[in-house]
Motif scaffolding. Structure first.
Motif, mmCIF file in Angstrom:
data_model
loop_
_atom_site.group_PDB
_atom_site.id
_atom_site.type_symbol
_atom_site.label_atom_id
_atom_site.label_comp_id
_atom_site.label_asym_id
_atom_site.label_seq_id
_atom_site.Cartn_x
_atom_site.Cartn_y
_atom_site.Cartn_z
ATOM 1 N N ASN A 81 0.737 -1.250 -0.078
ATOM 2 C CA ASN A 81 -0.154 -0.038 -0.107
ATOM 3 C C ASN A 81 0.779 1.390 0.025
ATOM 4 N N PRO A 148 -2.634 4.498 4.916
ATOM 5 C CA PRO A 148 -3.041 3.279 3.881
ATOM 6 C C PRO A 148 -2.567 1.634 4.672
ATOM 7 N N GLN A 151 -5.073 1.031 7.308
ATOM 8 C CA GLN A 151 -6.414 0.890 6.899
ATOM 9 C C GLN A 151 -6.514 -0.327 6.131
ATOM 10 N N ALA A 152 -5.433 -0.748 5.345
ATOM 11 C CA ALA A 152 -5.577 -2.268 4.745
ATOM 12 C C ALA A 152 -5.751 -3.410 5.757
#
Ligand code: ADP
Ligand code: MG
Length: 837
Positions: A81, A148, A151-152
């Protein structure tokens, strides 16, 4: 997957740190073993790992048991990401952070990314994570940059910004996130502000469970010297600062001849030492001409010294300055002169007792605090500049009237003296967390303090690529101007050769002087930074490693002149072709008070195995030597010869400088320690008071609390009122506030009212008589010599203190005893007039 670095690491034995690192580096191998299988998971399955880990922990698995796999998962999420796969050294750093220690990783090693590992694992254990940055810009940048990755894996990320409403939804929702980035100021002030709010739903901060503090030395050491303070106006007389300022200005001008003579002595002493050094060298070289010259200078300087010493013994010293502690003390003569100028009577009576303190603060403001160095004036306000970092400390204030004194000095509006509504030291704020961890490029020099004050262990992690930076020896010049010229030449030479330069200065003022010289002498294009605009700064610093085309079409290295903290946290990546020229060169124009700050500056070059170099330019006039090692400096001057404009390389001198730095570091450590001790009582009260307050706001067990309070109030009042001496105590208290009389219960027990009144008034008169004879001594210096009397001052004071109009013509012919008599009886008359019924 097993990076070569780890293999190198495993070979290392020896010191405690190396053993520690060796133990930690096992994580690299363990996480590596999970890499292949983790790579095979699709995004969905990767995210699902979070739920699985949480379930496992809930079922009793220890976090240590899933640590390696969890790290592998974060590494994979980052690779997918944000395009970065954690280096092995970052895995080690992540584990150190998870355990609540300080990880020292050099600049550019990727601490931002390393922190994600620890944050994730802590989140899995059910705790909230705060990541503390040094400014708002970095809080936002890091939250967006690392967002990111989190969040991933199904986590939420937020960042607090100073301009968010302090009780608004925006701020609250950042705190509700699993991971919250923000500055130490915002976290600390939110804690204080929350505890001043009148309902629970206005409070924003979540619990303080675990924090990773980035640039931890800057926050827990440099900034820890000034507490966070929320203040409100105190209704106080601010005109007294202006009055004190006027008196101070006169004192300074009276003192100036003493000052001048003192400087002459200093410079003569230095000259003598220099000449001795030269003489010794000339004799060694058997150079007749040089010997003669040195001899001549020696003699002239000695003669000058003698004259100046005589002059000094005749000059009046009004105050004494301790530059290293930024303290000023009035001498006996100073107090006398100040009393005379102020015209308010003796400083040692009644309401005048404030004056000595006011004056000392005002003198400190004038003599030891410099504009553009210790503070700047912006929009009619005095803003403190952090001496270590060059950062503007918005909203902070010096205490004890110093800030007001500086305002009076700068003729800006003197803010009403403020009273502290809530305050906490950073040390005690971070102790509120269940666990903290820290990361920085420079912690080792302060390892002892981290351990003593915060119980934080420091682990120094090796770099990912071996560091090939060339740390050059210091260049030392005899005088500041010689050094300054040499620096300007050096900058021009290096930039011409195509190498970019980062030039570090210690103050805004020096920063600007250097900038002006670069333009004037060589017309050099350069960037100037002084930690005023974090965002713009980041863009400029990011370009500090690049080249630009000069007017002649040749490639030159960019020149960036910056105060210490400017752009900290922003990576300096080398432009194309720069590595071949030798990489970034860091030039320090002065050594800082703390070695750590010097290391921080040096560390900006040679990141991630880049080519680079660093060097410091010093002179015998530098603050570090003049202020902190004046005697040593004079001695050191006698070790070396003359040679104008030539640098000196001398081992003993470099050692001496390091010693001076250590001395200052120790002193600063003491300051921080005593601040902490001073906050101890308040810390105790704060904890009890805030938690009680919260209970009340939450309405928890309110009935009990109120019942307890009623009980306590009744007990206390019964004890006072039913006391057999109650009426006596009331009289004593009344006499104290109205007459300043000091009675004892036994004096007035069984005495009639009129008798008590007589007693009180007699005491008040005695006190007045005492004060009068004290003040008389200040105005009539020598009782037997009326020429020494300050009659105008005396009359002014008699008028303001007793409303007695003395006639100057008459006083001259009176004896001091007669004058005293007159004043005492006037005071007595006033006392008698007071109503006691
Ligand atoms: P530090 O805070 O330690 O000085 P940063 O977190 O600012 O360093 O990172 C420095 C630079 O290194 C950044 O440009 C970042 O993109 C890069 N970086 C960090 N970790 C990695 C990695 N594992 N792989 C590639 N680049 C990385
Ligand atoms: Mg960083």
């Amino acid at each position: 997957m097993f990076d070569k670095v780890s293999r190198i690491l495993l070979k290392v034995f020896g010191s405690r740190n190396e053993r520690l690192v060796k133990a930690y580096s096992v994580i690299a191998q363990e996480a590596g073993e999970f890499e292949e299988q983790t790579k095979k998971l699709d995004d969905q399955a990767l995210k699902a790992k979070t739920t699985q880990f949480k379930a496992a922990l809930k079922a009793g698995t220890r976090p240590e048991d899933i640590l390696a796999e969890a790290f592998a998962v974060v590494r994979e999420a980052a690779r997918r990401n944000v395009g970065m796969r954690h280096f092995d050294v970052q895995l080690i750093g992540g584990k150190v952070l998870y355990e609540g220690k300080v990880t020292e990783m050099a600049t550019g090693e990727g601490k931002t990314l390393a922190a994600t590992l620890a944050a994730y694992l802590v989140y899995l254990t059910g705790r909230k994570v705060h990541i503390v940055t040094v400014n708002d810009y970095l809080a936002k940048r890091d939250a967006e940059w690392m967002g990111p990755v989190y969040q991933a894996l199904g986590l939420t990320v937020g960042a607090i910004q100073a301009d968010m409403d302090t009780a608004g939804d925006d701020r609250k929702s950042q705190y509700r996130c699993d991971i919250t980035y923000g500055t130490n100021n915002e976290f600390g002030f939110d804690y204080l502000r929350d505890n001043m709010k009148t309902s629970l739903d206005q409070m924003v901060q979540s619990e303080r469970q675990y924090a990773i503090i980035d640039e931890v030395d800057s926050i827990l050491i440099d900034e820890a010297r000034t507490p966070l303070i929320i203040s409100g106006p105190a209704f106080d007389d601010v005109t007294r600062y202006k009055k004190a300022d006027q008196v101070t200005r006169k004192l300074i001008s009276l003192h100036s001849s003493y000052d001048r003579t003192k400087r002459q002595i200093d410079s003569a002493e230095r000259m003598i030492a220099s000449a001795q050094g030269e003489l010794a060298e000339a004799k060694k070289d058997k150079d007749k001409k040089r010997i003669e010259n040195a001899q001549k200078t020696l003699e002239t300087s000695q003669a000058e010294l003698q004259i100046a010493q005589v002059r000094l013994s005749e000059a009046t010293q009004y105050y004494e300055v301790e530059y290293d502690r930024k303290a000023v003390h009035l001498t006996h003569e100073g107090v006398g002169a100040a009393q005379e100028i102020a015209g308010v009577g003796s400083f040692f009576t009644g309401s005048n007792m404030d004056w000595p303190h006011l004056l000392e603060q005002s003198l400190r403001a004038h003599v030891t605090f410099e504009k553009e160095k210790d503070y700047v004036v912006m929009d009619g306000k005095v803003i403190i500049v952090d001496e270590f970092t060059g950062r503007l400390m918005h909203g902070r204030q010096w205490s004890d009237g110093l800030h007001q004194s500086v305002e009076a000095k700068e003729a800006v509006t003197v803010k009403e003296e403020t009273q502290t509504l809530a305050t906490i030291t950073l040390q005690n704020f971070f102790k509120l967390y269940d666990q903290i961890a820290g990361m920085t490029g420079t912690a080792a020099t302060e390892a002892e303090e981290f351990m003593n004050i915060y119980k934080l262990d420091v682990v120094v992690i090796p770099t990912n690529e071996p560091c090939i930076r060339d740390d050059r020896e210091d260049v030392i010049y005899k005088s500041m101007p010689e050094k300054f010229d040499a620096i300007v030449e050096e900058i021009n030479d290096i930039s011409l050769s195509g190498r970019p330069l980062l030039v570090g200065t210690t103050s805004v003022e020096k920063n600007e002087a250097l900038s002006a010289a670069l333009t004037k002498k060589f017309g050099l294009e350069h960037e100037l930074l002084n930690a005023k605009h974090h965002e713009r700064e980041a863009t400029i610093v990011a370009k500090a490693g690049q080249q630009h085309k000069g007017r002649d079409g040749r490639m030159r290295g960019n020149i960036t002149v910056a105060t210490n903290m400017a752009g900290r946290g922003t990576d300096i990546v080398l432009g194309p072709g720069v590595a071949e020229t030798g990489g970034l060169h860091v030039l320090g124009t002065e050594r800082h008070e703390a070695r750590r700050i010097d290391n921080q500056l040096r560390g900006r070059a040679g990141r991630q195995g880049d080519a680079g170099s660093g060097q410091f330019f010093l002179s015998f006039d530098d603050d570090l030597m003049r202020v902190f090692a004046p005697e040593w400096t004079v001695k050191a001057l006698s070790w070396i010869g003359w040679e104008e404009g030539q640098p000196i390389y001398h081992k003993r001198i470099s050692k001496g400088i390091e010693k001076a730095q250590k001395k200052v570091e120790e002193r600063n450590f003491e300051i921080r320690k005593s601040l902490l001790e001073y906050d101890e009582v308040m810390d105790y009260q704060r904890k009890i008071f805030y938690s009680r307050r919260r209970e009340i706001l939450a309405g928890k067990g309110l009935k009990n609390i109120i019942q307890e309070m009623i009980d306590a109030a009744i007990t206390k009042n019964c004890d006072t009122i039913l006391n057999k001496d109650y009426s006596l105590n009331c009289i004593i208290e009344w006499a104290r506030t109205n007459f300043g009389a000091d009675l004892r219960a036994s004096d007035i027990a069984g005495t009639k009212t009129e008798e008590i009144e007589r007693l009180i008034k007699r005491q008040a008169k005695d006190n007045a008589a005492n004060n009068i004879s004290l003040s008389m001594g200040e105005y009539l210096e020598d009782y037997s010599d009326p020429r020494s009397w300050d009659i105008a001052g005396l009359c002014k004071w008699a008028m303001s203190a007793f409303r007695v109009s003395l006639s100057p013509g008459k006083i001259e012919h009176q004896s001091p005893e007669e004058i005293e008599e007159q004043l005492i009886s006037a005071a007595a008359e006033q006392i008698d007039k007071k109503d006691c019924s």
